[in-house]
Design an enzyme around this catalytic site. Sequence first.
Site, PDB file in Angstrom:
ATOM      1  N   ASP A   8      -5.420   1.252   5.262  1.00 49.53           N
ATOM      2  CA  ASP A   8      -6.649   0.649   5.791  1.00 49.53           C
ATOM      3  C   ASP A   8      -7.687   1.746   5.993  1.00 49.53           C
ATOM      4  OD1 ASP A   8      -5.240  -1.683   5.803  1.00 49.53           O
ATOM      5  OD2 ASP A   8      -5.191  -1.927   7.976  1.00 49.53           O
ATOM      6  N   ASP A 130      -5.153 -15.591   6.635  1.00 52.10           N
ATOM      7  CA  ASP A 130      -4.959 -14.958   7.936  1.00 52.10           C
ATOM      8  C   ASP A 130      -4.999 -16.036   9.010  1.00 52.10           C
ATOM      9  OD1 ASP A 130      -5.104 -12.473   6.577  1.00 52.10           O
ATOM     10  OD2 ASP A 130      -7.294 -12.548   6.696  1.00 52.10           O
TER      11      ASP A 130
END
Length: 244
Positions: A8, A130
């Site tokens: 990330d 998500d």
Amino acid sequence: MIIIPAVDIRQGNSVRLKQGNIDAETIYSKDPVFIAKLWKSKGAKRLHVVDLDGAFSGTNINKAIIKNICAAVDIPVEVGGGIRNMDKIKEVFDIGAAYAILGTVAFNNPEIVKKAITRYGSEKIIVAVDAKDGKVAISGWKDITPIEASELVNKLKEIGVQEILYTDISRDGMFTGPDFAGLKKLSESGMRIIASGGVKTIDNLVKLKKYEKDGVFAAIVGSALYTDDFKLEDAIEEIEGIKC
């Protein structure tokens, strides 16, 4: 089942968040390319790279870094974060990504997903589903919608999506274990599923491996690798040694 390390990136750094919260950020390296090469050297067969600046603001300021990652490792790289139109999808493939991960746009404008599948093939397009408490989250997980994750998955299947990345955001970075119940429910769609969120131990991965027959073909691991809860090479050896 393959294990996919997460890289990330925010403001040029390799970071980890908890539940997608910027205020709970830990910087692990100022060189994400080094991190990507490290996971490759430890046996990774694929990498999961997310531009967090893109996810939160829609501005892909880390494009050059991601391009360098794709060039530095000879394994497939899936890229997500702020990819919300056809130009951004093209850009991701142009810089060397093997797969584009679409999230918010799949909820707000599924026609773009259909166009992307037509242009690049369903095998190249991954849709991130998500969820928090079973409800779909969008816009960098900032907005929780009233739509059930399973409902969205069924709609995605209708437009030709074959592969989803499922994250229970309440577990992300929290070491609470994967959402096995949620994965089981989504597997009823017949989709290929990448599981993400909550992995803390190799035992978690061993249990996920049992869901391979239900379509869970990969697991993303982030924080547990960065905090050295277990070694990537040990996890790969353990999982590859299991015969289903």
